[in-house]
Design an enzyme around this catalytic site. Structure first.
Site, PDB file in Angstrom:
ATOM      1  N   LYS A  83       0.790  -1.071   0.093  1.00 33.69           N
ATOM      2  CA  LYS A  83       0.020   0.124  -0.093  1.00 33.69           C
ATOM      3  C   LYS A  83       0.969   1.171   0.003  1.00 33.69           C
ATOM      4  O   LYS A  83       0.799   2.244  -0.873  1.00 33.69           O
ATOM      5  CB  LYS A  83      -1.145   0.039   1.031  1.00 33.69           C
ATOM      6  CG  LYS A  83      -1.548   1.335   1.475  1.00 33.69           C
ATOM      7  CD  LYS A  83      -2.608   1.343   2.635  1.00 33.69           C
ATOM      8  CE  LYS A  83      -1.837   1.801   3.925  1.00 33.69           C
ATOM      9  NZ  LYS A  83      -2.092   3.331   4.279  1.00 33.69           N
ATOM     10  N   ASN A  84       1.855   1.191   0.880  1.00 35.82           N
ATOM     11  CA  ASN A  84       2.480   2.545   0.947  1.00 35.82           C
ATOM     12  C   ASN A  84       3.726   2.599  -0.172  1.00 35.82           C
ATOM     13  O   ASN A  84       4.307   3.783  -0.215  1.00 35.82           O
ATOM     14  CB  ASN A  84       3.442   2.543   2.424  1.00 35.82           C
ATOM     15  CG  ASN A  84       2.291   2.456   3.696  1.00 35.82           C
ATOM     16  OD1 ASN A  84       1.173   3.100   3.508  1.00 35.82           O
ATOM     17  ND2 ASN A  84       2.770   1.992   4.739  1.00 35.82           N
TER      18      ASN A  84
ATOM     19  N   CYS B 141      -6.606   7.467   9.314  1.00 33.07           N
ATOM     20  CA  CYS B 141      -6.686   6.929  10.341  1.00 33.07           C
ATOM     21  C   CYS B 141      -6.361   7.974  11.776  1.00 33.07           C
ATOM     22  O   CYS B 141      -5.695   8.603  11.635  1.00 33.07           O
ATOM     23  CB  CYS B 141      -5.824   5.617  10.713  1.00 33.07           C
ATOM     24  SG  CYS B 141      -6.298   4.305   9.813  1.00 33.07           S
TER      25      CYS B 141
ATOM     26  N   ARG C 179      -0.315  14.084  13.236  1.00 34.85           N
ATOM     27  CA  ARG C 179       0.678  13.989  11.888  1.00 34.85           C
ATOM     28  C   ARG C 179       0.482  15.105  11.098  1.00 34.85           C
ATOM     29  O   ARG C 179      -0.175  14.914  10.028  1.00 34.85           O
ATOM     30  CB  ARG C 179      -0.005  12.499  11.299  1.00 34.85           C
ATOM     31  CG  ARG C 179       0.292  11.263  12.232  1.00 34.85           C
ATOM     32  CD  ARG C 179       0.052   9.990  11.163  1.00 34.85           C
ATOM     33  NE  ARG C 179      -1.400   9.757  10.809  1.00 34.85           N
ATOM     34  CZ  ARG C 179      -1.622   8.902   9.815  1.00 34.85           C
ATOM     35  NH1 ARG C 179      -0.658   8.072   9.258  1.00 34.85           N
ATOM     36  NH2 ARG C 179      -2.780   8.883   9.387  1.00 34.85           N
TER      37      ARG C 179
ATOM     38  N   ASP D  53       3.652   0.337  12.518  1.00 35.44           N
ATOM     39  CA  ASP D  53       2.505  -0.304  12.175  1.00 35.44           C
ATOM     40  C   ASP D  53       2.283  -1.666  12.347  1.00 35.44           C
ATOM     41  O   ASP D  53       1.243  -2.297  12.387  1.00 35.44           O
ATOM     42  CB  ASP D  53       2.680  -0.179  10.675  1.00 35.44           C
ATOM     43  CG  ASP D  53       2.072   1.085   9.997  1.00 35.44           C
ATOM     44  OD1 ASP D  53       1.588   1.903  10.759  1.00 35.44           O
ATOM     45  OD2 ASP D  53       2.201   1.337   8.669  1.00 35.44           O
TER      46      ASP D  53
ATOM     47  N   ARG E 206      -8.535  -0.732   4.289  1.00 39.86           N
ATOM     48  CA  ARG E 206      -7.735   0.214   3.645  1.00 39.86           C
ATOM     49  C   ARG E 206      -6.256  -0.301   3.243  1.00 39.86           C
ATOM     50  O   ARG E 206      -5.692   0.334   2.506  1.00 39.86           O
ATOM     51  CB  ARG E 206      -7.263   1.395   4.709  1.00 39.86           C
ATOM     52  CG  ARG E 206      -8.769   2.450   4.869  1.00 39.86           C
ATOM     53  CD  ARG E 206      -8.480   3.665   5.780  1.00 39.86           C
ATOM     54  NE  ARG E 206      -7.453   4.258   4.979  1.00 39.86           N
ATOM     55  CZ  ARG E 206      -6.324   4.656   5.875  1.00 39.86           C
ATOM     56  NH1 ARG E 206      -6.538   4.598   7.238  1.00 39.86           N
ATOM     57  NH2 ARG E 206      -5.489   5.431   5.466  1.00 39.86           N
TER      58      ARG E 206
END
Length: 430
Positions: free
Chosen positions: A25-26, A119, A124, A308, A400
């Site tokens: 994903k990232n 999220c 952040r 994570d 997600r």
């Protein structure tokens, strides 16, 4: 396709079988943003079909791109992606949407974008993103509803990040590759996703050096060519399934694993008794002996223990007798899943950035609520150890980042099923 609403898990299952690890994903999301900067067709092979990728795809379409899928290959035709506004209806769903600011400015000279969401895992801020873009020449106005930005062409410069940030590093890279002159970035994030974005941009014709070192040099070019790249495997998904094996005290096989990106996690996994055998991207995982508490685990920027995987590891530790301690050093509100696990019978005490887990207490399946992506996955792991059925609500968070977590666990022998909300494919209860 439907977005997950609830996931139901029957605990106390013994698991066996194989799982193929999906694309990252990232890594995929910033590559999708980078594709905007070529006025033509780019292809991302092995792209994960997850809600964050679908959201980014919607945003690119709203800018005028034409997109389509062939199996897991995502085609992005950005020939006419000349619009400049990204509404808050999209950006509010996904924090990483802010990465588009530099890409749209580099291509279209203007960008209006809503504030990013995603999220809720602590503060952040996007100040480092804005600092980097302003240093390279962008004029950015912060309004109540979002950001209005202009830049005729980025100009190279020197940027020092006071704090290592993956997103801000990627933002600066995207702006600098088409800038006039040279750019030097200092104290950059060293996460693999920064390296993979650099590889993708270089495949398009960008001139970049040092993307693994923390100091990145970029010489701007006038234009980029088409992108064609295979998305690397997702290290966080792989780590999550290692935790699944430990929680269920089972042996499983993971294929397409980026073992080199998981060194810090695998060290902790071995310390708690987990075993694995690596062979060319395949891990044979044995979680049967994962029975030792973790004296202290601290999350750190790469190559340290990844934030994570903090919540999935915590779930495993609730089932291991003895005292374990986790210290969260990246985000300030990332222990939300601990309170949900306590409802199941766990003994987790959170004090500031530290969680003390006194493991070994029996867990009971009840209804719990996911509050973020990785915390939601952690609740599935806890449910594997619980007596009876656990219902996880707000499971859309899990969609997600995990393409088919229910199907994967079903293939291993877990009794897990999901109901759907209004918007990924439903895997019915067996």
């Amino acid at each position: 396709m439907k977005i997950l609403d609830e996931i139901h898990v029957m605990g106390k299952c013994s698991l066996s079988g194989e799982i193929f690890i999906q694309g990252s994903k990232n890594a995929a999301l910033p590559m999708m943003a980078a594709s905007l900067m070529h006025r033509g067709l780019s292809v991302l092979k092995g792209c994960p079909k997850i809600s964050d990728v679908f959201c980014m795809e919607e945003i690119l379409r709203s800018l005028g791109a034409v997109t389509w899928w062939e199996d897991h290959d995502l085609y992005l035709d950005c020939t006419d992606a000349d619009k400049t506004e990204i509404p808050e209806v999209y950006t509010g769903r996904m924090r990483s949407s802010v990465i588009l600011l530099g890409a749209v400015l580099a291509r279209n000279k203007r960008c209006r974008i809503g504030y990013p969401g995603g999220c809720i895992i602590g503060k952040r801020p996007i100040d480092l993103h804005l600092m980097a873009l302003r240093t390279l020449g962008a004029d950015i106005c912060e309004t109540v509803s979002g950001l209005d930005a202009e830049c005729i062409r980025f100009r190279g410069g020197e940027i020092f990040f006071e704090k290592s940030s993956v997103g801000a590093t990627q933002q600066a890279m995207l702006a600098a590759v088409l800038a006039q002159g040279e750019t030097k970035l200092y104290n950059c994030a060293k996460e693999p996703e920064v390296f993979w974005l650099g590889r993708y941009l270089k495949s398009m014709g960008a001139v970049i050096e040092g993307e693994e070192t923390g100091e990145i040099y970029i010489r701007g070019v006038r234009e980029l060519g088409p992108g064609k790249y295979t998305i690397p495997p997702d290290r966080i998904v792989a780590g999550t399934y290692l935790c699944v094996a430990a929680a269920a005290k089972s042996e499983i096989v993971l294929r397409n694993v980026p073992e080199g990106e998981l060194k810090a996690f695998l060290e902790v996994y071995q310390k708690i008794g987990g075993q694995y055998e690596a062979n060319g991207g395949t891990l044979k995982v044995n979680g049967k002996r994962a029975v030792r508490p973790a004296e202290l685990v601290e999350t750190e920027t790469y190559p340290g223990f990844p934030t994570d995987l903090q919540a999935p590891l915590m779930a495993v530790l609730t089932g291991i007798p003895g005292k374990s301690v986790i210290r969260e050093r990246i985000f300030d509100q990332r222990f939300g899943s601990a309170f949900q696990m306590n409802k199941m019978g766990a003994d987790i005490v959170v004090n500031g950035d530290e969680a003390v887990i006194r493991g070994g207490r029996p867990l009971t399946g009840i209804t719990v609520q996911a509050g973020d992506l990785r915390g939601g996955a952690a609740l599935i792991i806890a449910a594997l150890m619980a007596e009876g059925e656990t219902c996880i609500t707000q499971a859309g968070f899990i969609s997600r980042g995990y393409e088919h977590i229910c199907r994967d666990l079903q293939a291993l022998g877990c009794e897990i099923w999901q109901s759907a909300g209004e918007d990924l494919r439903i895997y019915e209860k067996k």
